[in-house]
Write an enzyme that holds these catalytic residues in place. Sequence first.
Site, PDB file in Angstrom:
ATOM      1  N   CYS A   2      -1.107  30.521  26.214  1.00 17.98           N
ATOM      2  CA  CYS A   2       0.154  30.732  25.517  1.00 17.98           C
ATOM      3  C   CYS A   2       0.181  29.863  24.267  1.00 17.98           C
ATOM      4  CB  CYS A   2       1.327  30.376  26.424  1.00 17.98           C
ATOM      5  SG  CYS A   2       1.407  31.321  27.952  1.00 17.98           S
ATOM      6  N   ARG A  55       3.849  34.308  24.967  1.00 19.82           N
ATOM      7  CA  ARG A  55       3.433  34.236  26.360  1.00 19.82           C
ATOM      8  C   ARG A  55       2.262  35.135  26.703  1.00 19.82           C
ATOM      9  NH1 ARG A  55       6.585  36.319  31.804  1.00 19.82           N
ATOM     10  NH2 ARG A  55       5.487  34.955  33.278  1.00 19.82           N
ATOM     11  N   LEU A  56       1.314  34.549  27.417  1.00 17.33           N
ATOM     12  CA  LEU A  56       0.303  35.299  28.151  1.00 17.33           C
ATOM     13  C   LEU A  56       0.692  35.174  29.614  1.00 17.33           C
ATOM     14  CD1 LEU A  56      -2.445  36.849  28.014  1.00 17.33           C
ATOM     15  CD2 LEU A  56      -3.530  34.664  28.551  1.00 17.33           C
ATOM     16  N   ILE A  58       0.740  35.115  33.434  1.00 15.93           N
ATOM     17  CA  ILE A  58      -0.239  34.971  34.507  1.00 15.93           C
ATOM     18  C   ILE A  58       0.456  34.903  35.870  1.00 15.93           C
ATOM     19  CG2 ILE A  58      -2.147  33.587  35.395  1.00 15.93           C
ATOM     20  CD1 ILE A  58      -2.678  34.865  32.672  1.00 15.93           C
ATOM     21  N   ILE A  59       1.504  34.098  35.957  1.00 17.53           N
ATOM     22  CA  ILE A  59       2.235  33.902  37.213  1.00 17.53           C
ATOM     23  C   ILE A  59       3.694  34.310  37.009  1.00 17.53           C
ATOM     24  CG2 ILE A  59       3.048  32.170  38.878  1.00 17.53           C
ATOM     25  CD1 ILE A  59       0.478  30.623  38.370  1.00 17.53           C
ATOM     26  N   ASN A  79       2.430  25.612  27.782  1.00 22.53           N
ATOM     27  CA  ASN A  79       1.152  26.311  27.671  1.00 22.53           C
ATOM     28  C   ASN A  79       0.225  25.731  28.725  1.00 22.53           C
ATOM     29  OD1 ASN A  79      -1.261  27.556  26.879  1.00 22.53           O
ATOM     30  ND2 ASN A  79      -1.657  26.011  25.304  1.00 22.53           N
ATOM     31  N   GLU A  81      -1.215  25.849  33.057  1.00 26.95           N
ATOM     32  CA  GLU A  81      -0.976  26.239  34.436  1.00 26.95           C
ATOM     33  C   GLU A  81      -0.912  24.991  35.305  1.00 26.95           C
ATOM     34  OE1 GLU A  81      -2.735  29.363  37.799  1.00 26.95           O
ATOM     35  OE2 GLU A  81      -3.605  29.282  35.795  1.00 26.95           O
ATOM     36  N   ASP A 104       5.393  28.616  37.708  1.00 26.37           N
ATOM     37  CA  ASP A 104       5.038  27.202  37.667  1.00 26.37           C
ATOM     38  C   ASP A 104       5.759  26.482  36.533  1.00 26.37           C
ATOM     39  OD1 ASP A 104       3.555  28.671  35.829  1.00 26.37           O
ATOM     40  OD2 ASP A 104       1.774  27.418  35.992  1.00 26.37           O
ATOM     41  N   GLY A 369     -17.922  28.045  33.461  1.00 25.98           N
ATOM     42  CA  GLY A 369     -18.568  26.773  33.778  1.00 25.98           C
ATOM     43  C   GLY A 369     -18.535  25.805  32.618  1.00 25.98           C
TER      44      GLY A 369
END
Length: 409
Positions: A2, A55-56, A58-59, A79, A81, A104, A369
């Site tokens: 975000c 906003r992106l 996700i939850i 921004n 999580e 969250d 990773g």
Amino acid sequence: MCGIVGWVGPVLDAPWETRVRTMVTSLAHRGPDGMDFVIERARDGSALAALGHCRLAIIDLASGAQPMRSAGGAIVVFNGEIYNYRELRAELTASGHHFISHSDTEILLHGWQAWDKSMLERLRGMFAFALWDPARSCLFMARDRFGKKPLFLMEYEQGLAFASEIKALLSLPGVSGALDRAALAAYFTYRFTPGPATLFQGIRKLQPGCALLWERGRPPQEWRWYTPPDAQPLPQREMPADLVAAFRQELETAVALRLISDVPLGAFLSGGIDSSTIVALMTHLSGRAVQTFSVGFSNPAYSELPYANEVAAYLGCEHHPCIIAPEHLVSLLPEATRFRDAPVSEPADLPMLALSRIAATSVKVVLTGEGSDEVLAGYPKHVFERFAPLYQKLAPALLRRAIIEPLIQ
């Protein structure tokens, strides 16, 4: 990811709505699922705050929109999580807090009310947020322990502006964007710009693991709320009998926390130990085929695609390999430069940008990773760092200046 923007300062006669709208629009690429802002005075009328968010989601896709307001009037833009938000929500609910969403983000509002600044020590996640409390006439902001989420600051007219990207600050009137020559010299020396400096005069980074509190009429109070363990004395403690098993448990827990999502997720797979291990754990924990995405090059000497294909086949992944041509990478340069806001010494973000676009057609979140080589000393150069103190002792300063350093300049 975000994007957050905003400022706080004295109540001045200015087109605040136009300014915050311009700032948040400049970060639209960070959040295609929603865009909004609020402008609100402190209860005593002494200050004005504007907070914007793209906003992106996700939850909690339905009720997690931002800026988010608490029953007490505090407002937050966030921004990142918070991975342990369910545990914190249960603790806060047990103490009498009432939640209106499953996001969250709301944890930050109730955490501020319950624990004040000390809530940072309870958060497990990646984050950059700004929280305006009109009752206390203060703005509280912070970055996560290792600075995974960016936050840039600029002081102006007895106030403070902030944004996830520098370009949003440059959109404000009166910002010259003048070059910081000392920061440029540092960039050429280290191949990056050490914080808190940026390449722009007057714009700085809020450092990783740091927080800031702005209150009307006082200089901003900035402090480090987290110090990495290797920078402080460790207490004597009993080591696990099986270090490998202990590390695996920690890694498995970390992957499990990152699988909490209300949208499809996948993984970038290079075929190396790091991403392959993460995909293996994702497969084990989810019990289904993981969508994986890999990028390769036409020159086999530079392509890891065969390794990624082998791992994906072994784990039964829903695999999406692609080969990037050199001319495609060159065509991405102008857009990548706009996203960067600053020069980078490694061009790895170019294939990453191409791969992200391919992944975005199937999933909304990916695990990678990235960073494991730095944490686990996985690069060959790390082997030589243990010899640095010996080099300092055996090669006197005069010898280094006269013979060795000219050779590497």
